[in-house]
Design a protein around this motif. Structure first.
Motif, short mmCIF file in Angstrom:
data_model
loop_
_atom_site.label_atom_id
_atom_site.label_comp_id
_atom_site.label_asym_id
_atom_site.label_seq_id
_atom_site.Cartn_x
_atom_site.Cartn_y
_atom_site.Cartn_z
N LYS A 57 0.85 -1.21 0.00
CA LYS A 57 0.00 0.00 0.00
C LYS A 57 0.88 1.24 0.00
O LYS A 57 0.64 2.19 -0.71
N ASN A 58 1.89 1.23 0.86
CA ASN A 58 2.86 2.32 0.92
C ASN A 58 4.24 1.72 1.11
O ASN A 58 4.36 0.61 1.63
N ILE A 59 5.25 2.45 0.72
CA ILE A 59 6.60 1.91 0.84
C ILE A 59 7.25 2.44 2.13
O ILE A 59 7.36 3.65 2.33
N CYS A 60 7.65 1.51 3.00
CA CYS A 60 8.32 1.89 4.25
C CYS A 60 9.70 2.47 3.92
O CYS A 60 10.36 1.99 2.99
N HIS A 61 10.14 3.45 4.70
CA HIS A 61 11.39 4.13 4.37
C HIS A 61 12.60 3.20 4.39
O HIS A 61 13.59 3.42 3.71
N TYR A 62 12.56 2.16 5.25
CA TYR A 62 13.75 1.31 5.44
C TYR A 62 13.81 0.16 4.43
O TYR A 62 14.82 -0.52 4.31
N CYS A 63 12.72 -0.08 3.69
CA CYS A 63 12.57 -1.35 2.97
C CYS A 63 13.62 -1.55 1.87
O CYS A 63 13.86 -0.66 1.05
N GLY A 64 14.22 -2.73 1.86
CA GLY A 64 15.20 -3.07 0.83
C GLY A 64 14.72 -4.21 -0.06
O GLY A 64 15.52 -4.81 -0.77
N ASN A 105 12.25 -6.20 -3.07
CA ASN A 105 11.77 -5.89 -4.42
C ASN A 105 10.25 -5.71 -4.36
O ASN A 105 9.51 -6.68 -4.34
N ARG A 106 9.82 -4.48 -4.27
CA ARG A 106 8.38 -4.19 -4.11
C ARG A 106 8.03 -2.88 -4.79
O ARG A 106 8.91 -2.10 -5.15
N ILE A 107 6.70 -2.66 -4.97
CA ILE A 107 6.25 -1.47 -5.67
C ILE A 107 4.91 -1.04 -5.07
O ILE A 107 4.16 -1.89 -4.59
N GLY A 119 6.97 -11.10 -0.38
CA GLY A 119 6.75 -9.87 -1.13
C GLY A 119 7.80 -8.82 -0.82
O GLY A 119 8.92 -9.15 -0.44
N GLY A 120 7.32 -7.62 -0.97
CA GLY A 120 6.00 -7.03 -0.94
C GLY A 120 5.05 -7.62 0.09
O GLY A 120 5.48 -8.18 1.09
N SER A 121 3.76 -7.43 -0.16
CA SER A 121 2.76 -7.77 0.84
C SER A 121 1.69 -8.72 0.31
O SER A 121 0.66 -8.27 -0.21
N PRO A 122 1.90 -10.04 0.46
CA PRO A 122 0.90 -11.00 0.01
C PRO A 122 -0.43 -10.82 0.74
O PRO A 122 -1.48 -11.20 0.21
N ILE A 148 2.95 -11.78 6.24
CA ILE A 148 1.75 -11.01 6.56
C ILE A 148 2.14 -9.64 7.09
O ILE A 148 2.91 -9.55 8.05
N ASP A 149 1.59 -8.59 6.47
CA ASP A 149 1.72 -7.26 7.03
C ASP A 149 0.51 -7.09 7.96
O ASP A 149 -0.62 -7.03 7.48
N PRO A 150 0.73 -7.01 9.28
CA PRO A 150 -0.41 -6.99 10.22
C PRO A 150 -1.35 -5.82 9.96
O PRO A 150 -2.51 -5.87 10.36
N GLY A 165 8.39 5.45 8.70
CA GLY A 165 7.20 5.54 7.85
C GLY A 165 6.33 4.29 7.92
O GLY A 165 5.83 3.83 6.89
N ARG A 166 6.18 3.74 9.13
CA ARG A 166 5.35 2.54 9.28
C ARG A 166 4.73 2.55 10.68
O ARG A 166 5.39 2.24 11.67
N LEU A 167 3.43 2.88 10.73
CA LEU A 167 2.76 2.99 12.03
C LEU A 167 1.90 1.76 12.27
O LEU A 167 1.04 1.42 11.45
#
Ligand code: SAM
Ligand code: SF4
Length: 434
Positions: free
Chosen positions: A55-62, A64-66, A104-107, A137-139, A174-176
């Motif tokens: 849904k949104n990209i977290c600032h720390y994420c490394g 392969n996602r979009i 993922g990303g976020s299945p 899972i992204d809670p 950037g992830r609350l």
């Protein structure tokens, strides 16, 4: 040498060795004709399905996602995943699926009907009781209904992205997500029947302090997930431009970063968790710990697993596939990924056929990462002399044993056996080992 001096000595950049050779060294891909033949030699396959959307990209994420901008993109993507799977079934001998992993990303962005469509086709004719399955899972976007559907298809392992519970840290990354939200979905998963649940956490994030990470770990162990992955923050802004949202002056390094790791680790040990390989901790009742004890711990691009895998077929954008002989990576460009499938091709653009030398190094790295020992007759002992001098490893019988103190330096030990390492200037592609 004092332990803290060793932290400084061994804090360098280097590969994480989820494959050997690491991806930046791949040089000679198999052809479209050879690849299905390599898959055919495996017998059974583990299936990895990459869902690259978030849904949104977290600032720390490394990863392969979009960012998912249009819900229709997800339906189109699922159709192409199934087309890609059909191509494999046409080009290879009958494929017997041993396990399925969705990453993922976020299945967890997939709706119940999208899960039904995907699993219905991939797992058709399969005995659910024999399937080993897991999903990330992204809670923040998971529901009870979704988890029930996943469980009903025989997927028994969940991995929740947590990272840190502290609000100041969450603001900076950037992830609350509150502890209460996570706790609620975790309890629901337990009620449904999931007995194997993992939490992902990271140390070295902006805003983290020893006291904040202490609070996070107290909350984590109060829920008692079966396993915990506690990763070092890989700060690679040249590779992940979203990390430019993070000020490097906000990041702890060296000993200060290592203190965050030690704080989390000590709280895990106190709560009954045991160390399993690199970055992973598990309750003694968990499948992962039992695999370590039984000498059946293995590792691939997805992390540690409790069964031997020779062939992984990765479906989707940027997905990586592995056989005993070779690796491939699918295109990271959506238009190209779709176009190659439309042309009836397995959509890979990168790959590597392992040389005999690669296979030898791969086997040594497997021993270090999964068994924490190396057979003496497979190596030149001079390569571990510095670690012997630093009391991080010892010689015992016909083996090199990695001592408790040496377990924080597994990547450094692997690097001694990696002849390719000197061929990439300054190792700029890799993250720091601490
Ligand atoms: C695909 S994500 C997990 C699933 C889901 N998207 C979520 O975030 O909840 C896989 C994991 O990779 C880890 N990760 C992502 N970027 C990282 C980085 N730069 N350094 C270390 N670990 C990272 C996080 O712990 C994350 O949970
Ligand atoms: S950490 Fe998970 S949710 Fe955040 S951007 Fe990466 S893959 Fe997406």
């Amino acid at each position: 040498m004092r332990y803290l001096d060793l932290i400084i000595k061994y804090d360098v950049t280097g590969p994480r060795y989820t494959s050997y050779p690491p991806l930046p060294y791949w040089e000679n891909p198999p052809s479209q004709y050879e690849w299905p033949m390599h898959v055919d030699q495996g017998g059974v396959v583990d299936l990895y399905v990459h869902i690259p959307f978030c849904k949104n990209i977290c600032h720390y994420c490394g990863c392969n996602r979009i960012k998912l901008c249009d819900e229709n993109d997800l339906d189109k993507y699922i159709n192409y995943l199934l087309k890609e799977w059909k191509l494999y079934r046409q080009k290879c001998l009958p494929l017997r699926i041993n396990s399925l992993h969705l990453g993922g990303g976020s299945p967890s962005l997939l709706s119940v009907s999208q899960l039904d469509k995907l699993f219905g086709k991939l797992l058709k004719d399969l005995d659910k009781s024999k399937l080993k399955g897991s999903i990330e899972i992204d809670p923040r976007n998971a529901s009870k209904l979704q988890l029930q559907k996943i469980f009903d298809y025989g997927i028994s392992r969940l991995s929740f992205g947590i990272q840190d519970f502290d609000p100041t840290v969450q603001e900076k990354i950037g992830r609350l997500q509150t502890f209460e939200e996570v706790s609620q979905i975790f309890q629901q998963a337990r009620m449904i029947g999931f007995e194997d649940i993992n939490f992902d956490l990271i140390y070295g994030l902006p805003g983290q302090t020893v006291s904040r990470i202490e609070e996070t770990f107290k909350q984590v162990v109060s829920l008692r997930p079966d396993t915990i992955a506690f990763y070092s923050f890989a700060f690679v802004p040249h590779f992940a431009s979203n990390q430019n949202n993070i000020l490097s002056s906000d990041l702890l390094q060296g000993i200060e970063k290592w203190k965050l790791l030690e704080t989390g680790r000590n709280l895990l040990f106190k709560a009954g968790y045991r160390e399993v390989g690199m970055d992973h901790y598990a309750l003694e009742s968990s499948l992962l710990f039992k695999a370590l004890e039984g000498g059946n711990l293995h590792r691939n691009f997805m992390g540690y697993i409790n069964h031997q895998v020779d062939t992984v077929i990765g479906l989707g954008f940027s997905a990586i596939s592995t056989t005993r002989k070779s690796f491939i990576q699918n295109s990271k460009n959506f238009l190209e990924y779709y176009d190659l499938i439309d042309k009836g091709m397995i959509p890979f653009v990168k790959g590597h056929v392992k040389s005999d030398d690669d296979l030898k190094t791969e086997s040594i790295i497997h021993e270090i990462m999964c068994k924490q020992k190396i057979k003496l007759n497979s190596i030149d002992v001079a390569k571990v002399q510095a670690f012997i001098n630093d009391n991080l490893v010892k010689l015992e019988g016909d083996q090199v044993i990695i001592l408790e103190a040496g377990k924080s330096f597994l990547r450094n030990i692997c690097m001694q056996f990696d002849k390719r390492l000197s061929t990439i200037a300054n190792n700029v592609t890799f993250s720091r080992t601490i």
